[in-house]
Design a protein around this motif. Structure first.
Motif, PDB file in Angstrom:
ATOM      1  N   LEU A 240       0.872  -1.183   0.000  1.00  0.00           N
ATOM      2  CA  LEU A 240       0.000   0.000   0.000  1.00  0.00           C
ATOM      3  C   LEU A 240       0.900   1.222   0.000  1.00  0.00           C
ATOM      4  O   LEU A 240       1.890   1.283   0.747  1.00  0.00           O
ATOM      5  N   GLY A 241       0.572   2.216  -0.839  1.00  0.00           N
ATOM      6  CA  GLY A 241       1.423   3.387  -0.930  1.00  0.00           C
ATOM      7  C   GLY A 241       0.629   4.681  -0.944  1.00  0.00           C
ATOM      8  O   GLY A 241      -0.534   4.724  -1.328  1.00  0.00           O
ATOM      9  N   VAL A 242       1.290   5.753  -0.494  1.00  0.00           N
ATOM     10  CA  VAL A 242       0.737   7.102  -0.590  1.00  0.00           C
ATOM     11  C   VAL A 242       1.876   8.046  -0.938  1.00  0.00           C
ATOM     12  O   VAL A 242       2.980   7.942  -0.381  1.00  0.00           O
ATOM     13  N   VAL A 243       1.621   8.957  -1.888  1.00  0.00           N
ATOM     14  CA  VAL A 243       2.613   9.946  -2.304  1.00  0.00           C
ATOM     15  C   VAL A 243       1.941  11.323  -2.322  1.00  0.00           C
ATOM     16  O   VAL A 243       0.825  11.477  -2.835  1.00  0.00           O
ATOM     17  N   GLN A 244       2.627  12.313  -1.750  1.00  0.00           N
ATOM     18  CA  GLN A 244       2.118  13.682  -1.693  1.00  0.00           C
ATOM     19  C   GLN A 244       3.153  14.619  -2.299  1.00  0.00           C
ATOM     20  O   GLN A 244       4.330  14.568  -1.935  1.00  0.00           O
ATOM     21  N   ALA A 245       2.746  15.460  -3.230  1.00  0.00           N
ATOM     22  CA  ALA A 245       3.629  16.472  -3.804  1.00  0.00           C
ATOM     23  C   ALA A 245       3.298  17.824  -3.178  1.00  0.00           C
ATOM     24  O   ALA A 245       2.151  18.094  -2.802  1.00  0.00           O
ATOM     25  N   GLY A 246       4.307  18.668  -3.035  1.00  0.00           N
ATOM     26  CA  GLY A 246       4.090  19.967  -2.434  1.00  0.00           C
ATOM     27  C   GLY A 246       5.240  20.915  -2.664  1.00  0.00           C
ATOM     28  O   GLY A 246       6.177  20.604  -3.414  1.00  0.00           O
ATOM     29  N   ALA A 247       5.172  22.072  -2.033  1.00  0.00           N
ATOM     30  CA  ALA A 247       6.222  23.096  -2.167  1.00  0.00           C
ATOM     31  C   ALA A 247       6.531  23.663  -0.791  1.00  0.00           C
ATOM     32  O   ALA A 247       5.669  23.700   0.101  1.00  0.00           O
ATOM     33  N   PHE A 248       7.785  24.082  -0.630  1.00  0.00           N
ATOM     34  CA  PHE A 248       8.189  24.692   0.641  1.00  0.00           C
ATOM     35  C   PHE A 248       7.694  26.138   0.720  1.00  0.00           C
ATOM     36  O   PHE A 248       7.595  26.820  -0.276  1.00  0.00           O
TER      37      PHE A 248
END
Length: 308
Positions: A300-308
């Motif tokens: 099971l996987g989860v990936v989150q993209a974001g910015a500082f």
């Protein structure tokens, strides 16, 4: 292995990807112990032949984060935490319950858990038209716990542990990946290798491991996607003091069928991956291999993209 999906495209400076993968499987192994000829037995203690039937249930939570460094470059860190539950049942060759004289020396009903070796990777990736190509060289850091030579202790009839949470060495890594889109179809491929160049302080040298695969995928809806394809795994033998032990990991090769489904919302993706063996070859030493079963692996996987 594989431990995490590919880096899936470039990142702008100041952006990151982070996530986690929880993977688990079940393994059953059975092999003979004791001596067929008690008058010429060199094992400690001397006892008739009987069967070890062991269940092994490994699980790993792997946290990872990728940070953009500018241009095609990025830095990735993976932090694994591993748990291995083992159970053991003894019986005679006729199938009756048996209590060995050295019960608990070789195998036990127990759980071994703790941090494994972290990975540090440099991502070098670039889009070329509709193609994404990337290489991720790196190194594993020897922070996972290691054990003394279990075969030397076993020869003395002393309690020992075969499960290693780490390799005890700095091991080079390399991951290659490629992907492209053709209208509603996506194609991707990867190859991943880890090798050990020297013995650790206990004389242990972990196996060299390779994993690779290719997948065809499509979006079933704007949110849901799925991919399917073959994967190949190979590992060679572990070594203790430069020697391969008959009762140790002698190596194996496997061809797997892999199915992955994913759900995307905003900048988050959830995934479920299933892998089943299609073909398997266990490497044998001077004695016939025992029974080995490993019917399914789940992640099971989860990936989150974001910015500082």
């Amino acid at each position: 292995m594989p431990v995490a999906r590919g880096s899936a495209g470039t990142l702008d400076v100041g952006n990151f990807r982070a996530g986690a993968t929880l993977s688990a499987t079940a393994v059953n192994v059975a092999h003979k112990a004791g001596c067929a000829d008690l008058n010429n037995c060199t094992e400690v203690p001397v006892q008739p032949e009987y069967l070890h039937d062991q269940g092994i249930y490994p699980a790993e939570l792997r946290l990872f984060a990728e940070f953009a460094l500018g241009g095609p470059f990025g830095l990735e860190l993976q932090l694994p935490f591993r748990m291995v539950r083992t159970t053991i049942h003894y019986e005679t060759l006729a199938g009756a319950p048996y209590e060995p004289m050295d019960a608990g020396v070789h195998h036990r009903n127990e759980t071994v858990a703790g941090p494994a070796d972290p990975w540090m990777l440099l991502r070098i990736g670039q889009n070329f038209g509709s193609y994404w190509l990337a290489a991720r060289p790196g190194i594993s850091l020897p922070l996972g716990s290691t054990e003394e030579n279990p075969f030397a202790l076993g020869d003395q009839g002393l309690r020992h542990q075969h499960i290693q949470l780490g390799s005890g060495t700095f091991d080079p890594l390399l991951i290659l990946e490629a992907s492209t889109s053709l209208e509603k179809i996506t194609l991707d491929a990867f190859a991943q290798a880890q090798t050990t160049l020297y013995n650790n302080t206990h004389g242990y040298r972990a196996p060299t491991r390779f994993y690779g695969g290719a997948h065809v995928g499509t979006d079933l809806t704007p949110e849901f996607g799925a991919s399917l394809g073959p994967e190949f795994s190979h590992e060679d033998a572990e070594r203790w003091g430069g020697e391969i032990q008959q009762d140790g990991l002698l190596g194996r090769s496997e061809l797997l069928g892999a199915l992955r489904v994913g759900y995307k919302f905003n900048k988050t993706e959830l995934s479920l991956s299933l892998r089943v063996p299609l073909w398997r070859r266990l490497l044998e030493g001077s004695e016939p291999a025992g029974k080995f079963e490993n019917p399914l692996s789940v992640a099971l996987g989860v990936v989150q993209a974001g910015a500082f």
